[in-house]
Design a protein around this motif. Sequence first.
Motif, PDB file in Angstrom:
ATOM      1  N   ASP A 104       0.856  -1.184   0.000  1.00  0.00           N
ATOM      2  CA  ASP A 104       0.000   0.000   0.000  1.00  0.00           C
ATOM      3  C   ASP A 104       0.893   1.235   0.000  1.00  0.00           C
ATOM      4  O   ASP A 104       1.642   1.475   0.944  1.00  0.00           O
ATOM      5  CB  ASP A 104      -0.900  -0.004   1.242  1.00  0.00           C
ATOM      6  CG  ASP A 104      -1.862   1.171   1.241  1.00  0.00           C
ATOM      7  OD1 ASP A 104      -3.063   0.944   1.091  1.00  0.00           O
ATOM      8  OD2 ASP A 104      -1.412   2.328   1.402  1.00  0.00           O
ATOM      9  N   GLN A 146       1.958   1.376  -9.908  1.00  0.00           N
ATOM     10  CA  GLN A 146       1.013   0.279 -10.142  1.00  0.00           C
ATOM     11  C   GLN A 146       1.652  -0.804 -10.990  1.00  0.00           C
ATOM     12  O   GLN A 146       1.415  -2.000 -10.774  1.00  0.00           O
ATOM     13  CB  GLN A 146      -0.253   0.811 -10.806  1.00  0.00           C
ATOM     14  CG  GLN A 146      -1.137   1.638  -9.880  1.00  0.00           C
ATOM     15  CD  GLN A 146      -2.384   2.151 -10.573  1.00  0.00           C
ATOM     16  OE1 GLN A 146      -2.445   2.248 -11.792  1.00  0.00           O
ATOM     17  NE2 GLN A 146      -3.390   2.512  -9.783  1.00  0.00           N
ATOM     18  N   THR A 195      -0.455  -0.995  -4.679  1.00  0.00           N
ATOM     19  CA  THR A 195      -1.731  -0.283  -4.606  1.00  0.00           C
ATOM     20  C   THR A 195      -1.416   1.164  -4.268  1.00  0.00           C
ATOM     21  O   THR A 195      -0.719   1.438  -3.288  1.00  0.00           O
ATOM     22  CB  THR A 195      -2.634  -0.886  -3.518  1.00  0.00           C
ATOM     23  OG1 THR A 195      -2.905  -2.252  -3.834  1.00  0.00           O
ATOM     24  CG2 THR A 195      -3.948  -0.116  -3.427  1.00  0.00           C
ATOM     25  N   ARG A 251      -2.505   5.127  -3.471  1.00  0.00           N
ATOM     26  CA  ARG A 251      -3.493   6.114  -3.031  1.00  0.00           C
ATOM     27  C   ARG A 251      -2.852   7.501  -3.129  1.00  0.00           C
ATOM     28  O   ARG A 251      -1.695   7.684  -2.755  1.00  0.00           O
ATOM     29  CB  ARG A 251      -3.939   5.840  -1.604  1.00  0.00           C
ATOM     30  CG  ARG A 251      -4.702   4.522  -1.456  1.00  0.00           C
ATOM     31  CD  ARG A 251      -5.124   4.248  -0.025  1.00  0.00           C
ATOM     32  NE  ARG A 251      -3.975   4.064   0.845  1.00  0.00           N
ATOM     33  CZ  ARG A 251      -3.784   4.700   2.015  1.00  0.00           C
ATOM     34  NH1 ARG A 251      -4.663   5.587   2.446  1.00  0.00           N
ATOM     35  NH2 ARG A 251      -2.715   4.458   2.736  1.00  0.00           N
ATOM     36  N   GLY A 285      -8.274   6.577  -6.911  1.00  0.00           N
ATOM     37  CA  GLY A 285      -7.261   6.399  -5.883  1.00  0.00           C
ATOM     38  C   GLY A 285      -7.118   7.559  -4.938  1.00  0.00           C
ATOM     39  O   GLY A 285      -6.252   7.538  -4.055  1.00  0.00           O
TER      40      GLY A 285
END
Length: 249
Positions: free
Chosen positions: A2, A21, A26, A28, A38
Amino acid sequence: MDVLVTGGTGRLGQRLVQPLQGAGHTVRLLSRRGTGPGGVRGDLAVGGPDLRQAAAGAEIIVHAASDPQGDPWQVDVAGTRRLVEAVDRERLRHLVYLSIVGVDRIPYGYYRAKFAAEQVLLASRLPVTLLRVTQFHDFIDFLLDSAKRGPVLPVPMGWRVQPVDVGEVAAHVTEVVAMPPSGGVVEFGGPEDLAAADLARAWAGARAPGTHVVATPVPGKLSAAVRDGAAVPSGGARGRRTYAEHLHA
């Protein structure tokens, strides 16, 4: 993993999504409004529960948020402190901070704020890498276009710069993210150490034909530092795309 990118709507932040990616992360993107794919809400200038929630879930943070036009001491320095307080220290594996080559040598207010933010991170005992990069190609374009006065483009005499492609910076950040934290400073710059006057002539030839470039002596400590190479990296990896290639793309 993350990955949380602060400054997710900025020039670099938007370019980080695809390579991160592509590396299997992942992603954000933290911004005040938290809109778009995102996007998550969080404001480094004020902190609060949104920032704490966004930062607490991150295994990797790419800290690219900055406020050069406003109050960098509020966003870059105090905001970095708020970010440090918000992270989950047991979950966080790497925090990569995007800084600028020369923040420790060029006496400029915004650079002082960036350097102070670096010190906040070093004192935090978090797993950090301070990644100093040179100026982006399109930012050089903006500076030269802003400096043009009719048919004349004055530029500081003797200034040396080493501009870099923002896409190559994004790709390099993705590589740095996967490395062990350095615990200090690493640098990344473009492929060429160039005089500002040469950059200006190349820009004028491609974007503003007929413009006359005038190299002008600029006094002061800031100018002396840039003439002495403070804006040019002393080590680290290099991009490949030249400023001329950028102009003719």
